[in-house]
Design a protein around this motif. Structure first.
Motif, mmCIF file in Angstrom:
data_model
loop_
_atom_site.group_PDB
_atom_site.id
_atom_site.type_symbol
_atom_site.label_atom_id
_atom_site.label_comp_id
_atom_site.label_asym_id
_atom_site.label_seq_id
_atom_site.Cartn_x
_atom_site.Cartn_y
_atom_site.Cartn_z
ATOM 1 N N LEU A 5 0.830 -1.192 0.000
ATOM 2 C CA LEU A 5 0.000 0.000 0.000
ATOM 3 C C LEU A 5 0.876 1.257 0.000
ATOM 4 C CD1 LEU A 5 -2.901 1.178 0.429
ATOM 5 C CD2 LEU A 5 -2.381 1.138 2.864
ATOM 6 N N ASP A 6 0.564 2.174 -0.867
ATOM 7 C CA ASP A 6 1.283 3.445 -0.921
ATOM 8 C C ASP A 6 0.740 4.317 0.207
ATOM 9 O OD1 ASP A 6 2.286 5.979 -1.420
ATOM 10 O OD2 ASP A 6 1.958 5.867 -3.591
ATOM 11 N N PHE A 7 1.312 4.163 1.378
ATOM 12 C CA PHE A 7 0.788 4.842 2.565
ATOM 13 C C PHE A 7 0.848 6.352 2.435
ATOM 14 C CE2 PHE A 7 5.207 3.797 3.532
ATOM 15 C CZ PHE A 7 5.718 5.013 3.911
ATOM 16 N N GLN A 8 1.851 6.865 1.756
ATOM 17 C CA GLN A 8 1.959 8.316 1.593
ATOM 18 C C GLN A 8 0.789 8.835 0.774
ATOM 19 O OE1 GLN A 8 3.879 9.468 3.570
ATOM 20 N NE2 GLN A 8 4.251 11.550 3.044
ATOM 21 N N ASP A 9 0.378 8.095 -0.232
ATOM 22 C CA ASP A 9 -0.772 8.477 -1.048
ATOM 23 C C ASP A 9 -2.053 8.437 -0.208
ATOM 24 O OD1 ASP A 9 -1.935 9.062 -3.755
ATOM 25 O OD2 ASP A 9 -2.995 7.181 -3.309
ATOM 26 N N VAL A 10 -2.204 7.422 0.615
ATOM 27 C CA VAL A 10 -3.387 7.328 1.480
ATOM 28 C C VAL A 10 -3.454 8.525 2.413
ATOM 29 C CG1 VAL A 10 -4.483 5.993 3.339
ATOM 30 C CG2 VAL A 10 -3.527 4.810 1.358
ATOM 31 N N ILE A 11 -2.345 8.872 3.021
ATOM 32 C CA ILE A 11 -2.308 10.004 3.955
ATOM 33 C C ILE A 11 -2.575 11.320 3.215
ATOM 34 C CG2 ILE A 11 -0.811 11.354 5.481
ATOM 35 C CD1 ILE A 11 0.600 8.639 6.185
ATOM 36 N N THR A 12 -1.905 11.512 2.094
ATOM 37 C CA THR A 12 -2.026 12.764 1.350
ATOM 38 C C THR A 12 -3.433 12.992 0.823
ATOM 39 O OG1 THR A 12 0.290 12.605 0.702
ATOM 40 C CG2 THR A 12 -1.111 14.065 -0.624
ATOM 41 N N HIS A 13 -4.077 11.938 0.337
ATOM 42 C CA HIS A 13 -5.394 12.076 -0.295
ATOM 43 C C HIS A 13 -6.543 11.637 0.606
ATOM 44 C CE1 HIS A 13 -2.562 11.954 -3.730
ATOM 45 N NE2 HIS A 13 -3.282 13.004 -4.054
ATOM 46 N N TYR A 14 -6.293 11.559 1.886
ATOM 47 C CA TYR A 14 -7.279 11.068 2.845
ATOM 48 C C TYR A 14 -8.624 11.793 2.725
ATOM 49 C CZ TYR A 14 -9.304 10.005 7.438
ATOM 50 O OH TYR A 14 -10.133 9.615 8.453
ATOM 51 N N ALA A 15 -8.621 13.107 2.794
ATOM 52 C CA ALA A 15 -9.876 13.863 2.776
ATOM 53 C C ALA A 15 -10.569 13.782 1.421
ATOM 54 C CB ALA A 15 -9.623 15.315 3.152
ATOM 55 N N ALA A 16 -9.808 13.667 0.351
ATOM 56 C CA ALA A 16 -10.394 13.625 -0.987
ATOM 57 C C ALA A 16 -11.077 12.292 -1.284
ATOM 58 C CB ALA A 16 -9.319 13.896 -2.032
ATOM 59 N N GLN A 17 -10.820 11.276 -0.458
ATOM 60 C CA GLN A 17 -11.384 9.945 -0.698
ATOM 61 C C GLN A 17 -12.762 9.811 -0.059
ATOM 62 O OE1 GLN A 17 -8.311 7.618 1.085
ATOM 63 N NE2 GLN A 17 -6.944 7.813 -0.640
ATOM 64 N N GLN A 18 -13.616 10.814 -0.234
ATOM 65 C CA GLN A 18 -14.946 10.793 0.362
ATOM 66 C C GLN A 18 -15.938 11.329 -0.652
ATOM 67 O OE1 GLN A 18 -15.757 13.512 3.729
ATOM 68 N NE2 GLN A 18 -16.460 11.687 4.797
ATOM 69 N N ASP A 19 -17.085 10.654 -0.765
ATOM 70 C CA ASP A 19 -18.078 11.120 -1.721
ATOM 71 C C ASP A 19 -18.778 12.376 -1.191
ATOM 72 O OD1 ASP A 19 -20.957 10.330 -0.635
ATOM 73 O OD2 ASP A 19 -19.587 8.700 -0.126
ATOM 74 N N GLY A 20 -19.333 13.145 -2.102
ATOM 75 C CA GLY A 20 -19.952 14.425 -1.761
ATOM 76 C C GLY A 20 -21.127 14.306 -0.808
ATOM 77 N N ALA A 21 -21.957 13.274 -0.972
ATOM 78 C CA ALA A 21 -23.130 13.118 -0.106
ATOM 79 C C ALA A 21 -22.717 12.858 1.339
ATOM 80 C CB ALA A 21 -24.019 11.985 -0.619
ATOM 81 N N THR A 22 -21.696 12.040 1.533
ATOM 82 C CA THR A 22 -21.205 11.751 2.890
ATOM 83 C C THR A 22 -20.617 13.004 3.503
ATOM 84 O OG1 THR A 22 -20.778 9.451 2.307
ATOM 85 C CG2 THR A 22 -19.626 10.312 4.237
ATOM 86 N N ARG A 23 -19.833 13.735 2.733
ATOM 87 C CA ARG A 23 -19.232 14.981 3.223
ATOM 88 C C ARG A 23 -20.321 15.986 3.610
ATOM 89 N NH1 ARG A 23 -14.326 16.708 3.012
ATOM 90 N NH2 ARG A 23 -13.712 15.148 1.513
ATOM 91 N N THR A 24 -21.342 16.123 2.780
ATOM 92 C CA THR A 24 -22.430 17.070 3.056
ATOM 93 C C THR A 24 -23.175 16.689 4.329
ATOM 94 O OG1 THR A 24 -22.672 17.591 0.708
ATOM 95 C CG2 THR A 24 -24.564 18.062 2.123
ATOM 96 N N LEU A 25 -23.497 15.397 4.484
ATOM 97 C CA LEU A 25 -24.181 14.951 5.693
ATOM 98 C C LEU A 25 -23.314 15.205 6.915
ATOM 99 C CD1 LEU A 25 -26.554 13.596 7.134
ATOM 100 C CD2 LEU A 25 -25.510 11.371 6.589
ATOM 101 N N ALA A 26 -22.039 14.885 6.833
ATOM 102 C CA ALA A 26 -21.142 15.101 7.970
ATOM 103 C C ALA A 26 -21.075 16.576 8.338
ATOM 104 C CB ALA A 26 -19.749 14.560 7.644
ATOM 105 N N GLN A 27 -20.913 17.430 7.366
ATOM 106 C CA GLN A 27 -20.799 18.864 7.647
ATOM 107 C C GLN A 27 -22.109 19.460 8.148
ATOM 108 O OE1 GLN A 27 -19.064 20.182 3.920
ATOM 109 N NE2 GLN A 27 -16.993 19.876 4.691
ATOM 110 N N SER A 28 -23.230 18.837 7.807
ATOM 111 C CA SER A 28 -24.526 19.332 8.283
ATOM 112 C C SER A 28 -24.668 19.191 9.798
ATOM 113 C CB SER A 28 -25.674 18.595 7.583
ATOM 114 O OG SER A 28 -25.860 17.296 8.125
ATOM 115 N N LEU A 29 -23.874 18.325 10.391
ATOM 116 C CA LEU A 29 -23.961 18.126 11.836
ATOM 117 C C LEU A 29 -23.530 19.364 12.613
ATOM 118 C CD1 LEU A 29 -22.567 14.488 12.194
ATOM 119 C CD2 LEU A 29 -24.909 15.250 11.745
#
Length: 192
Positions: free
Chosen positions: A21-45
């Motif tokens: 596993l390219d751990f540096q890639d996982v760490i760097t792109h962590y936040a980008a690996q989320q779909d928009g609907a999940t992000r919107t629901l989370a931020q609505s909290l």
């Protein structure tokens, strides 16, 4: 006894039949690996006056800390006696909740995937994991301690992790290693 060589580390970590596993890639792109609907629901909290009722599944350090940042309407614990409160909020059984409630799974150390599946099977559709909140709101929600510690260790000692990976004899073992490492870098139960 022959001297074992540690595999060289490159920017494209461990080219092989099945790469580590390219751990540096996982760490760097962590936040980008989320779909928009999940992000919107989370931020609505963050907007308690316009969101549905919010409950945290599991009474632990994570749910307590989360409640300090985003106050919930209660905590879910099917084994708590009726009338129990925790952090001045009611503790309720899953069966007591309206199916339109938002539930954040704070179970991350013991069977997080099972816990999340249980919530989905109970008919709840507005489900988030603690990791979802970390991704959507890193400025508000801290990474779990084990994630921060794993990130620090794998970044500081990549050769040690490569040596462990290199000792794995078959693709099934390498896949398990990668899945567990991805979980320990993200707390995302879908990795397991």
């Amino acid at each position: 006894m022959p001297n074992k060589q540690v595999p060289a580390v490159s920017n494209n970590y461990f080219e092989s039949n099945q790469a580590m596993l390219d751990f540096q890639d996982v760490i760097t792109h962590y936040a980008a690996q989320q779909d928009g609907a999940t992000r919107t629901l989370a931020q609505s909290l963050l907007h308690p006056h316009t969101r549905p009722p919010l409950y945290y599944f599991g009474r632990n350090e994570l749910s307590a800390g989360l409640h300090d940042v985003i106050p919930a309407d209660g905590f879910i614990d099917d084994f708590a006696p009726s009338g129990t409160t925790w952090h001045a909020m009611p503790v309720v059984a899953l069966a007591q909740l309206d199916k339109g409630s938002v539930i954040v799974n704070c179970v991350i150390n013991a069977k997080p995937r099972t816990a999340f599946s249980r919530l989905a099977q109970a008919g709840f559709s507005q489900l988030l994991s603690y990791a979802d909140l970390c991704r959507a709101m890193p400025e508000h929600i801290p990474l779990p301690d084990f994630v921060a510690a794993t990130r620090a260790d794998v970044t500081a000692s990549p050769a040690k992790w490569a040596a462990i990976y290199a000792k794995l004899a078959d693709s099934a073992s390498r896949q398990v290693f990668n899945d567990v490492l991805r979980y320990r870098l993200t707390a995302d139960h879908t990795c397991l």
